[in-house]
Design a protein around this motif. Structure first.
Motif, PDB file in Angstrom:
ATOM      1  N   THR A 186     -61.572  34.031 -38.487  1.00 38.48           N
ATOM      2  CA  THR A 186     -62.526  34.239 -37.389  1.00 38.48           C
ATOM      3  C   THR A 186     -61.809  34.427 -36.063  1.00 38.48           C
ATOM      4  O   THR A 186     -62.324  35.088 -35.163  1.00 38.48           O
ATOM      5  CB  THR A 186     -63.488  33.057 -37.319  1.00 38.48           C
ATOM      6  OG1 THR A 186     -64.056  32.845 -38.625  1.00 38.48           O
ATOM      7  CG2 THR A 186     -64.614  33.317 -36.358  1.00 38.48           C
ATOM      8  N   TYR A 187     -60.628  33.804 -35.900  1.00 42.78           N
ATOM      9  CA  TYR A 187     -59.904  33.856 -34.623  1.00 42.78           C
ATOM     10  C   TYR A 187     -59.114  35.151 -34.526  1.00 42.78           C
ATOM     11  O   TYR A 187     -58.541  35.634 -35.511  1.00 42.78           O
ATOM     12  CB  TYR A 187     -58.958  32.652 -34.495  1.00 42.78           C
ATOM     13  CG  TYR A 187     -59.666  31.321 -34.597  1.00 42.78           C
ATOM     14  CD1 TYR A 187     -60.281  30.754 -33.468  1.00 42.78           C
ATOM     15  CD2 TYR A 187     -59.730  30.630 -35.803  1.00 42.78           C
ATOM     16  CE1 TYR A 187     -60.932  29.536 -33.560  1.00 42.78           C
ATOM     17  CE2 TYR A 187     -60.375  29.417 -35.896  1.00 42.78           C
ATOM     18  CZ  TYR A 187     -60.993  28.868 -34.783  1.00 42.78           C
ATOM     19  OH  TYR A 187     -61.629  27.670 -34.882  1.00 42.78           O
ATOM     20  N   ARG A 188     -59.031  35.706 -33.289  1.00 41.63           N
ATOM     21  CA  ARG A 188     -58.266  36.913 -33.021  1.00 41.63           C
ATOM     22  C   ARG A 188     -56.864  36.521 -32.584  1.00 41.63           C
ATOM     23  O   ARG A 188     -56.684  35.726 -31.679  1.00 41.63           O
ATOM     24  CB  ARG A 188     -58.941  37.740 -31.934  1.00 41.63           C
ATOM     25  CG  ARG A 188     -58.255  39.079 -31.673  1.00 41.63           C
ATOM     26  CD  ARG A 188     -59.063  39.887 -30.672  1.00 41.63           C
ATOM     27  NE  ARG A 188     -59.144  39.175 -29.406  1.00 41.63           N
ATOM     28  CZ  ARG A 188     -58.244  39.280 -28.425  1.00 41.63           C
ATOM     29  NH1 ARG A 188     -57.165  40.037 -28.595  1.00 41.63           N
ATOM     30  NH2 ARG A 188     -58.396  38.609 -27.292  1.00 41.63           N
ATOM     31  N   VAL A 189     -55.872  37.054 -33.244  1.00 43.90           N
ATOM     32  CA  VAL A 189     -54.478  36.701 -32.972  1.00 43.90           C
ATOM     33  C   VAL A 189     -54.029  37.417 -31.698  1.00 43.90           C
ATOM     34  O   VAL A 189     -54.251  38.627 -31.538  1.00 43.90           O
ATOM     35  CB  VAL A 189     -53.576  37.088 -34.159  1.00 43.90           C
ATOM     36  CG1 VAL A 189     -52.122  36.736 -33.870  1.00 43.90           C
ATOM     37  CG2 VAL A 189     -54.055  36.401 -35.425  1.00 43.90           C
ATOM     38  N   VAL A 190     -53.376  36.666 -30.790  1.00 44.31           N
ATOM     39  CA  VAL A 190     -52.896  37.211 -29.530  1.00 44.31           C
ATOM     40  C   VAL A 190     -51.500  37.774 -29.750  1.00 44.31           C
ATOM     41  O   VAL A 190     -50.674  37.206 -30.471  1.00 44.31           O
ATOM     42  CB  VAL A 190     -52.899  36.142 -28.423  1.00 44.31           C
ATOM     43  CG1 VAL A 190     -52.445  36.732 -27.086  1.00 44.31           C
ATOM     44  CG2 VAL A 190     -54.290  35.540 -28.289  1.00 44.31           C
ATOM     45  N   ASP A 191     -51.242  38.916 -29.145  1.00 48.56           N
ATOM     46  CA  ASP A 191     -49.926  39.541 -29.257  1.00 48.56           C
ATOM     47  C   ASP A 191     -48.877  38.612 -28.627  1.00 48.56           C
ATOM     48  O   ASP A 191     -49.035  38.149 -27.490  1.00 48.56           O
ATOM     49  CB  ASP A 191     -49.938  40.887 -28.540  1.00 48.56           C
ATOM     50  CG  ASP A 191     -48.683  41.685 -28.830  1.00 48.56           C
ATOM     51  OD1 ASP A 191     -47.851  41.226 -29.634  1.00 48.56           O
ATOM     52  OD2 ASP A 191     -48.552  42.790 -28.253  1.00 48.56           O
ATOM     53  N   PRO A 192     -47.762  38.296 -29.346  1.00 52.58           N
ATOM     54  CA  PRO A 192     -46.737  37.399 -28.774  1.00 52.58           C
ATOM     55  C   PRO A 192     -46.067  37.966 -27.525  1.00 52.58           C
ATOM     56  O   PRO A 192     -45.481  37.220 -26.731  1.00 52.58           O
ATOM     57  CB  PRO A 192     -45.738  37.238 -29.920  1.00 52.58           C
ATOM     58  CG  PRO A 192     -46.505  37.557 -31.157  1.00 52.58           C
ATOM     59  CD  PRO A 192     -47.486  38.593 -30.759  1.00 52.58           C
ATOM     60  N   ALA A 193     -46.109  39.284 -27.323  1.00 57.82           N
ATOM     61  CA  ALA A 193     -45.485  39.854 -26.130  1.00 57.82           C
ATOM     62  C   ALA A 193     -46.233  39.509 -24.855  1.00 57.82           C
ATOM     63  O   ALA A 193     -45.733  39.782 -23.760  1.00 57.82           O
ATOM     64  CB  ALA A 193     -45.402  41.375 -26.288  1.00 57.82           C
ATOM     65  N   VAL A 194     -47.410  38.885 -24.990  1.00 58.24           N
ATOM     66  CA  VAL A 194     -48.182  38.522 -23.802  1.00 58.24           C
ATOM     67  C   VAL A 194     -47.605  37.267 -23.137  1.00 58.24           C
ATOM     68  O   VAL A 194     -47.482  37.203 -21.904  1.00 58.24           O
ATOM     69  CB  VAL A 194     -49.668  38.336 -24.173  1.00 58.24           C
ATOM     70  CG1 VAL A 194     -50.473  37.856 -22.963  1.00 58.24           C
ATOM     71  CG2 VAL A 194     -50.244  39.631 -24.707  1.00 58.24           C
ATOM     72  N   TYR A 195     -47.224  36.277 -23.932  1.00 60.65           N
ATOM     73  CA  TYR A 195     -46.722  35.013 -23.391  1.00 60.65           C
ATOM     74  C   TYR A 195     -45.251  34.803 -23.704  1.00 60.65           C
ATOM     75  O   TYR A 195     -44.715  33.745 -23.412  1.00 60.65           O
ATOM     76  CB  TYR A 195     -47.557  33.838 -23.930  1.00 60.65           C
ATOM     77  CG  TYR A 195     -47.644  33.777 -25.443  1.00 60.65           C
ATOM     78  CD1 TYR A 195     -46.712  33.027 -26.171  1.00 60.65           C
ATOM     79  CD2 TYR A 195     -48.644  34.439 -26.133  1.00 60.65           C
ATOM     80  CE1 TYR A 195     -46.789  32.967 -27.539  1.00 60.65           C
ATOM     81  CE2 TYR A 195     -48.729  34.372 -27.506  1.00 60.65           C
ATOM     82  CZ  TYR A 195     -47.800  33.632 -28.220  1.00 60.65           C
ATOM     83  OH  TYR A 195     -47.877  33.565 -29.586  1.00 60.65           O
ATOM     84  N   LYS A 196     -44.562  35.777 -24.309  1.00 62.05           N
ATOM     85  CA  LYS A 196     -43.118  35.693 -24.574  1.00 62.05           C
ATOM     86  C   LYS A 196     -42.454  36.974 -24.094  1.00 62.05           C
ATOM     87  O   LYS A 196     -43.111  37.932 -23.679  1.00 62.05           O
ATOM     88  CB  LYS A 196     -42.848  35.488 -26.067  1.00 62.05           C
ATOM     89  CG  LYS A 196     -43.244  34.094 -26.574  1.00 62.05           C
ATOM     90  CD  LYS A 196     -42.831  33.935 -28.031  1.00 62.05           C
ATOM     91  CE  LYS A 196     -43.186  32.536 -28.541  1.00 62.05           C
ATOM     92  NZ  LYS A 196     -42.761  32.335 -29.931  1.00 62.05           N
ATOM     93  N   HIS A 197     -41.072  36.964 -24.132  1.00 59.70           N
ATOM     94  CA  HIS A 197     -40.337  38.147 -23.764  1.00 59.70           C
ATOM     95  C   HIS A 197     -40.560  39.254 -24.813  1.00 59.70           C
ATOM     96  O   HIS A 197     -40.462  39.003 -26.028  1.00 59.70           O
ATOM     97  CB  HIS A 197     -38.843  37.835 -23.633  1.00 59.70           C
ATOM     98  CG  HIS A 197     -38.548  36.871 -22.505  1.00 59.70           C
ATOM     99  ND1 HIS A 197     -38.554  37.245 -21.169  1.00 59.70           N
ATOM    100  CD2 HIS A 197     -38.239  35.534 -22.525  1.00 59.70           C
ATOM    101  CE1 HIS A 197     -38.279  36.192 -20.419  1.00 59.70           C
ATOM    102  NE2 HIS A 197     -38.080  35.139 -21.217  1.00 59.70           N
ATOM    103  N   LYS A 198     -40.832  40.429 -24.322  1.00 59.69           N
ATOM    104  CA  LYS A 198     -41.101  41.554 -25.226  1.00 59.69           C
ATOM    105  C   LYS A 198     -39.784  42.190 -25.657  1.00 59.69           C
ATOM    106  O   LYS A 198     -38.984  42.584 -24.819  1.00 59.69           O
ATOM    107  CB  LYS A 198     -41.981  42.583 -24.514  1.00 59.69           C
ATOM    108  CG  LYS A 198     -42.406  43.740 -25.407  1.00 59.69           C
ATOM    109  CD  LYS A 198     -43.330  44.677 -24.637  1.00 59.69           C
ATOM    110  CE  LYS A 198     -43.763  45.823 -25.539  1.00 59.69           C
ATOM    111  NZ  LYS A 198     -44.662  46.768 -24.816  1.00 59.69           N
TER     112      LYS A 198
END
Length: 257
Positions: A186-198
């Protein structure tokens, strides 16, 4: 106007003084002249040449006759017939005359003798229904319908208790979710590049061709050194001309008056 006054040019029609052939009826060209060809019904007034006919072919010369120019003539056939060289051939072995063939022990079947040599019990068979019973509409055993003895709906029998399995109900069962808890999907996974170094991203492009000459070059098989005539003597060449008829008149171009 009378008939005496009719003129046909410088001639006046008149009655003939005597009988003429036009006053009599003849059969016309119905009777043909006798033929002057052939032997039968020849004109007796004409001279008849001698006539000849082909006789019947004899049996003894039927095998030596030529079939005609459409077939291959054998080498032993000459203009005078077959050559006198004797020819021999080998025939196949003649077959033995079919005499009486005595049957062997395996040709007999004593087990099939049956009633001829052994005592046998009486045998019966079912024949077809006779004509007298065609109108007899007697019901068979399957025409009667007896009540069933299975289940609670019996007529004269006592039935045992019956149980049945019903479907599972979601209300009040152990898998009923009263809180409506959402699952992991049910939960939408957030892209790790949003809160970490891309991290750096790379892509593959198409292959780049170097600039150069794109014309087609002849290979070793495209050259024919044996046909070169600049460095060696060329032998004379001949060709066949067009065949002309001897009866064709020459072409006259200049015509003088």
């Amino acid at each position: 106007m009378s008939t005496e006054d009719i003129w046909v040019g410088s001639w006046r029609p008149h009655r003939p003084r005597g009988p003429i052939a036009a006053m009599y009826r003849s059969p016309g060209p119905k009777y043909a002249l006798p033929s002057v060809t052939g032997l039968n019904c020849h004109d007796p007034r004409k001279w008849k040449a001698p006539a000849f006919s082909f006789g019947a072919r004899h049996r003894q010369f039927s095998s030596s006759c030529s079939p005609g120019p459409g077939y291959l003539v054998p080498s032993n056939i000459t203009r005078a017939g077959r050559d006198g060289t004797p020819a021999y051939s080998l025939y196949s072995r003649p077959k033995d005359p079919l005499l009486f063939q005595t049957p062997g022990p395996g040709r007999y079947s004593p087990e099939k003798a049956g009633k001829m040599t052994f005592y046998s019990a009486p045998a019966y068979s079912l024949s077809a229904r006779s004509k007298e019973f065609r109108n007899d509409q007697t019901p068979g055993p399957a025409a009667y319908m007896l009540p069933s003895v299975l289940g609670p709906n019996t007529v004269n029998k006592s039935s045992a208790p019956n149980f049945s399995l019903i479907g599972r109900s979601k209300i009040g069962s152990f898998h009923e979710d009263l809180q409506k808890t959402p699952g992991p999907g049910t939960y939408r996974v957030v892209d790790p590049a949003v809160y970490k170094h891309k991290p750096p991203q790379y892509s593959m492009t198409a292959r780049n061709s170097m600039p150069g000459d794109t014309t087609k070059k002849p290979g070793p098989g495209a050259h024919h050194p044996e046909q070169v005539t600049f460095t060696r003597l060329k032998p004379p060449s001949f060709s066949f001309g067009v065949r002309h008829s001897e009866f064709i008149a020459p072409l006259i171009v200049n015509i003088t008056d």
